[in-house]
Enzyme design. Structure first.
Site, PDB file in Angstrom:
ATOM      1  CG  ASP A 121      -1.644   1.481   1.441  1.00  0.00           C
ATOM      2  OD1 ASP A 121      -2.183   1.990   0.462  1.00  0.00           O
ATOM      3  OD2 ASP A 121      -1.560   1.809   2.654  1.00  0.00           O
ATOM      4  CG  ASP A 162      -1.206   7.847  -0.019  1.00  0.00           C
ATOM      5  OD1 ASP A 162      -0.060   7.968  -0.481  1.00  0.00           O
ATOM      6  OD2 ASP A 162      -2.337   7.786  -0.512  1.00  0.00           O
TER       7      ASP A 162
HETATM    8 MG   LIG Z   1      -2.434   3.363   3.292  1.00  0.00          MG
END
Ligand SMILES: [Mg+2]
Length: 401
Positions: free
Chosen positions: A243, A245
């Site tokens: 992932d 952010d």
């Molecule tokens: Mg995230």
């Protein structure tokens, strides 16, 4: 960051006999596609997006199939083809690059695949003694079929013909070239292996980089016949899905401007480690800000390009970035609502698994939210929650457990 990759596809392929009567060697099919396409894919996933094919024999076929822009690994890859007007040898062919060569470029043979981390190979550490050519070298136990080199420190000093030594280091056919090398080629035809390399080695201008990795040369019939199975086997490896952010970069809320990129602890190191392990490294990120009209897909792509530029300084790279532009309460009609590719749905992971030969059962996904874990589980991948701390330490703990 070195972005140009030149592939030598001009050979006659005489050792393959009838196979190359009507088809140039790099255009021979392997697993349903011309062999050179796989080399282009390999360059693309390592961040080389300007590819130049130096063609000769039956070059029109290479031109027709390869020239143009392709979309690979979420990037636009420009493929240009130069057909040499006369047979100039592997060295002379390089003179046709004078108008297009960048300051540094990757050079590779078009009839072999060496399983090398091309981004790491193209990254030069500060303090390295200057060179005109960096050469990938591979240990061989039996040198009866291959010429070998003598290496002193990091310099290639001499080339020995096949059968001279029992074993040693062979030229693996991948090079990082300084543009200034082209000024050292002033007669045609000439051969890289026979003329240019020995001359450079005599002046200490070739740096050798040894890697013990899989290599296949499709230039002889037995190896061409074995290529489909061997390539499928060696290119299938686990992936780490990251992932973005909150895992790789600081999440300030809809972060999308390249200048706002702040890497989180251990993130670049974790990606580099995944690269060194020979696993694929992917980013799968929900970018609902696009659906909400806050920024566009091109902005997110520019952010990802910046990430890869930063990573390249450390010899690391992301093979492909996948984003989902959807938002349940979006304002951009085409990106509003749910989507199979918006996490917690697994679409981004399963799309990647359809494109790349990934061993999903051994793959990992790192995320900071439950939706990441749900997407991983739905794709059959082990999810690891990472809500803070050092990402490389988390990766190592996951690999141990
Ligand atoms: Mg995230």
């Amino acid at each position: 960051m070195v972005r140009q990759c030149v592939i030598l596809v001009g050979g006659m392929g005489t050792r393959l006999g009838d196979l190359t009567k009507a088809v140039p060697k790099p255009m021979l099919p392997v697993n349903g596609r011309p062999f050179v396409d796989m080399l282009i894919d390999e360059a693309a996933r390592h961040g080389f997006d300007r590819i130049v094919l130096l063609a000769g024999y039956l070059g029109g076929q290479v031109m027709e199939h390869c020239a143009g822009t392709r979309r690979i690994a979420g990037r636009d890859i420009e493929v240009s083809v130069i057909v040499e007007p006369e047979a100039a040898g592997t060295g002379g062919a390089l003179t046709f690059l004078r108008d297009v060569a960048e300051d540094n470029f990757l050079l590779m043979n078009g009839d072999s695949w060496f399983d090398l981390d091309l981004r790491e190979f193209a990254t030069v550490e500060p303090g390295t003694t200057p060179f005109l050519l960096r050469m990938a070298l591979r240990p061989v136990a039996d040198a009866s079929r291959f010429g070998t080199v003598t290496l002193e420190g990091d310099r290639v000093r001499a080339f020995l013909p096949r059968g001279t030594a029992e074993g040693g280091l062979m030229n693996a056919g991948i090079y990082l070239v300084r543009r200034a090398l082209l000024d050292q080629i002033y007669r045609k035809p000439c051969s890289l292996e026979g003329d240019i390399f020995p001359m450079l080695a005599g002046h200490g201008l070739i740096q050798g980089k040894v890697r013990d990795a899989f290599l296949i040369d499709i230039g002889v019939p037995a190896d061409y016949a074995a290529a489909p199975e061997l390539l499928a086997k060696h290119r299938t490896r686990p992936a780490v899905f990251f992932d973005r952010d909150g895992v790789l970069n600081h999440d300030a809320g809809y972060t999308h401007k390249p200048e706002e990129l702040v890497w989180l602890p251990g993130a670049k190191e974790a990606i580099g480690q995944v690269n060194r392990m020979g696993w694929y490294a992917f980013v799968v990120t929900n970018q609902g800000g696009i659906g909400r009209g806050l920024y566009g897909i091109r902005d997110a792509e520019a952010f990802h390009a910046r990430m890869n530029e930063d990573l390249a300084e450390t010899g690391a790279h992301i093979d492909e970035f996948r984003l989902s532009p959807f938002h349940p309460q979006g304002s951009v009609p085409e990106f509003t609502g749910d989507s199979p590719c918006r996490k917690p749905n697994p679409g981004m992971l399963t799309d990647l698994a359809a494109l790349w030969p990934i061993d999903m059962a051994r793959s990992l996904m790192f995320g900071d939210k439950q939706s990441d874990m749900q997407a991983a589980a739905a794709a059959g991948v082990r999810g690891i929650l990472h809500e803070g701390g050092d990402l490389q330490a988390r990766l190592n703990a996951a690999l141990r457990g």
